[in-house]
Design an enzyme around this catalytic site. Structure first.
Site, PDB file in Angstrom:
ATOM      1  N   PHE A 185       2.646   8.804  -1.307  1.00  0.00           N
ATOM      2  CA  PHE A 185       2.033   7.489  -1.177  1.00  0.00           C
ATOM      3  C   PHE A 185       0.554   7.503  -1.524  1.00  0.00           C
ATOM      4  O   PHE A 185      -0.063   6.475  -1.583  1.00  0.00           O
ATOM      5  CB  PHE A 185       2.233   6.945   0.248  1.00  0.00           C
ATOM      6  CG  PHE A 185       3.693   6.902   0.652  1.00  0.00           C
ATOM      7  CD1 PHE A 185       4.611   6.222  -0.105  1.00  0.00           C
ATOM      8  CD2 PHE A 185       4.125   7.587   1.777  1.00  0.00           C
ATOM      9  CE1 PHE A 185       5.947   6.193   0.256  1.00  0.00           C
ATOM     10  CE2 PHE A 185       5.450   7.554   2.151  1.00  0.00           C
ATOM     11  CZ  PHE A 185       6.354   6.857   1.390  1.00  0.00           C
ATOM     12  N   TRP A 211       0.839  -1.202   0.000  1.00  0.00           N
ATOM     13  CA  TRP A 211       0.000   0.000   0.000  1.00  0.00           C
ATOM     14  C   TRP A 211       0.872   1.250   0.000  1.00  0.00           C
ATOM     15  O   TRP A 211       0.531   2.249  -0.638  1.00  0.00           O
ATOM     16  CB  TRP A 211      -0.908  -0.003   1.240  1.00  0.00           C
ATOM     17  CG  TRP A 211      -1.774   1.217   1.379  1.00  0.00           C
ATOM     18  CD1 TRP A 211      -3.034   1.390   0.876  1.00  0.00           C
ATOM     19  CD2 TRP A 211      -1.459   2.442   2.047  1.00  0.00           C
ATOM     20  NE1 TRP A 211      -3.522   2.637   1.193  1.00  0.00           N
ATOM     21  CE2 TRP A 211      -2.560   3.311   1.919  1.00  0.00           C
ATOM     22  CE3 TRP A 211      -0.342   2.894   2.747  1.00  0.00           C
ATOM     23  CZ2 TRP A 211      -2.587   4.591   2.460  1.00  0.00           C
ATOM     24  CZ3 TRP A 211      -0.360   4.171   3.280  1.00  0.00           C
ATOM     25  CH2 TRP A 211      -1.466   5.003   3.142  1.00  0.00           C
ATOM     26  N   HIS A 212       2.002   1.196   0.700  1.00  0.00           N
ATOM     27  CA  HIS A 212       2.863   2.371   0.805  1.00  0.00           C
ATOM     28  C   HIS A 212       3.596   2.687  -0.490  1.00  0.00           C
ATOM     29  O   HIS A 212       3.955   3.846  -0.714  1.00  0.00           O
ATOM     30  CB  HIS A 212       3.873   2.181   1.942  1.00  0.00           C
ATOM     31  CG  HIS A 212       3.300   2.423   3.297  1.00  0.00           C
ATOM     32  ND1 HIS A 212       2.612   1.463   4.005  1.00  0.00           N
ATOM     33  CD2 HIS A 212       3.306   3.526   4.086  1.00  0.00           C
ATOM     34  CE1 HIS A 212       2.213   1.968   5.159  1.00  0.00           C
ATOM     35  NE2 HIS A 212       2.618   3.213   5.240  1.00  0.00           N
ATOM     36  N   GLY A 213       3.844   1.692  -1.319  1.00  0.00           N
ATOM     37  CA  GLY A 213       4.542   1.996  -2.555  1.00  0.00           C
ATOM     38  C   GLY A 213       4.771   0.771  -3.410  1.00  0.00           C
ATOM     39  O   GLY A 213       4.841  -0.359  -2.910  1.00  0.00           O
TER      40      GLY A 213
END
Length: 466
Positions: free
Chosen positions: A466, A319-321
């Site tokens: 993000f 989800w963050h990257g």
């Protein structure tokens, strides 16, 4: 982008608040909806349509679920469509390049890579919007029939691009009816100012140290310098992200909303489990409610619990990257949580609090190396530097240490519980003086922040990427 500049918020916020306060009760959600679109479109003039599409998809799915309330099959199809479309938008704009690069590397496929620019905040507003249709399908909330009210929820400008992730259930009542009081507005101004100070006075200043260390060739960084650098990033990301969350919650109070808390002194945690109850709380809650529990949580034995934790934390990292280092970062914390839960958690509880805090803090710092480095190769090189790959220290180390020693002390104090204890001590002994000093301190802090902002260069919040 001008959008992510605090300077723009300085101009946008008072104008929006003035229009909002002057608007009649029935018009306030209109102001929120339109101002949210304007705020986002200022920096994302094309991608604002992606956000509008996500809003329309989930609103329509919700209305149709309500129309077919007695048909579970149709309701499930609508839920699947809503989730698939939202995740599809994320896949196209955030993850398509990652998948194409890996397919090309594995199979020499030669697939053209579009390298689409990432819409700011798409990870936040898609999760936020999806929570509405999921909760509606589970009959935890009532349908929102007014499109403007639903649009105001999705596009609410304080937290649209970097959280906290506000679920519809959190604000459903306040979307319909909310009170705007002098006391709540004053509290909101104070919270906003503290968040602004975290960003401008702490995150930006300690972040300068990390910028200097990052610019050095990794194989030339001595151990102490490497530790100073990653510790600087450790404080930078905390004050940057929690600062934004405080600003968002502060503006929310000014508007009559109470957004959920997103940070609770995470660097005082006494275990990794405790850390994730304190850091980015709304994201952890989202994954727990909408992924971990539906997968079965811890209800079906140790093996499936471990599987569920690894799935959740791999996806939390992703989800963050769109990068392998983020996936490894998520799995790193997933593994630590599993070890605490099933291996040494009870043993850890027997150690003194200071030992548990040090254990937690050091493991989090190692996690930030995974998080911040561009590649896993860089991660390995930086960890090598931290353990003396290029020597212990040099003249630059002493210069950086002397230059940032005071800033480090302030960051340590501000990220601990000492500030709260000190305030409580003063409030208990001199309640009237403490109460009178609060508005004065907020005004002074705002003046100092404004002075810093005048001379600041463009410096967006870290989580905007993000």
């Amino acid at each position: 982008m001008v959008f992510s500049s605090i300077t723009f918020l300085y101009i946008f916020l008072p104008i929006t608040l003035l229009v909002y306060y002057l608007a009649p009760i029935k018009g306030k959600n209109w102001v929120l909806f339109v101002s949210g679109l304007i705020f986002y479109a200022w920096g994302e003039p094309i991608y604002v349509f992606i956000m509008a599409l996500s809003t329309l998809i989930d609103y329509t799915a919700g209305r149709l679920m309500d129309c077919w309330d007695d048909d579970d099959k149709k309701r499930k199809i609508l839920l699947i469509c809503s989730v698939a479309m939202n995740l599809g938008l994320l896949a196209i704009f955030k993850y398509s390049s990652f998948f194409i690069e890996n397919l090309n590397a594995l199979f020499n496929a030669g697939i053209p890579n579009p390298r689409l620019p990432l819409p700011i905040g798409i990870s936040f507003y898609t999760f936020q919007s999806m929570s509405y249709t999921i909760d509606l399908y589970q009959r935890k909330i009532q349908v929102q029939k007014n499109f403007v009210n639903f649009g105001a929820y999705v596009t609410m400008f304080p937290q649209i691009v970097a959280g906290p992730i506000v679920r519809y259930a959190d604000v459903a009542g306040e979307l319909k009816d909310r009170a705007i009081t002098v006391g709540e507005t004053a509290d909101g101004i104070g919270l906003f100012t503290r968040g602004l100070a975290k960003k401008l006075l702490l995150a930006n200043n300690i972040g300068l140290l990390w910028t200097q260390v990052k610019e050095m060739p990794i194989d030339t960084i001595p151990a102490v310098t490497a530790w100073l650098g990653i510790l600087a990033f450790t404080f930078q990301i905390y004050f940057d992200f929690s600062g934004y969350s405080d600003m968002a919650c502060g503006i929310g109070k000014m508007l009559g909303f109470h957004f959920p808390q997103n940070f609770n002194l995470p660097y005082t945690a006494k275990s990794i489990t405790d850390f994730w109850r304190r850091w980015h709380i709304t994201l952890s809650t989202w994954f727990k409610e909408y992924l971990y529990i539906p997968l079965g949580g811890n209800r079906h034995g140790t093996g499936k619990t471990i599987r569920n934790l690894l799935v959740v934390w791999a996806l939390t990292g992703f989800w963050h990257g769109a990068s392998w280092n983020f996936i490894v970062w998520g799995l790193y914390f997933g593994a630590l949580l599993i070890l605490e839960k099933f291996v040494y958690g009870k043993l850890l509880d027997k150690f003194p609090a200071i030992v548990r805090q040090l254990y937690t803090f050091l493991l989090v710092v190692f996690g930030w190396v995974l998080f911040e480095m561009n590649t896993l190769t860089d991660v390995g090189e930086y960890l090598k530097a931290m353990f003396g790959g290029a020597g212990f220290a040099d003249s630059r180390t002493l210069y950086l240490l002397s230059s940032y020693f005071i800033v480090f002390l302030i960051c340590i104090f501000a990220s601990s519980s000492w500030g709260r204890k000190l305030y409580g001590w003063f409030a208990k002994r001199w309640p009237k003086w403490t109460q009178a000093a609060l508005p004065v301190s907020v005004i002074l802090l705002m003046v100092v922040c404004t002075a810093f902002l005048v001379n600041a260069t463009y410096n967006p919040f870290l989580y905007f990427r993000f």
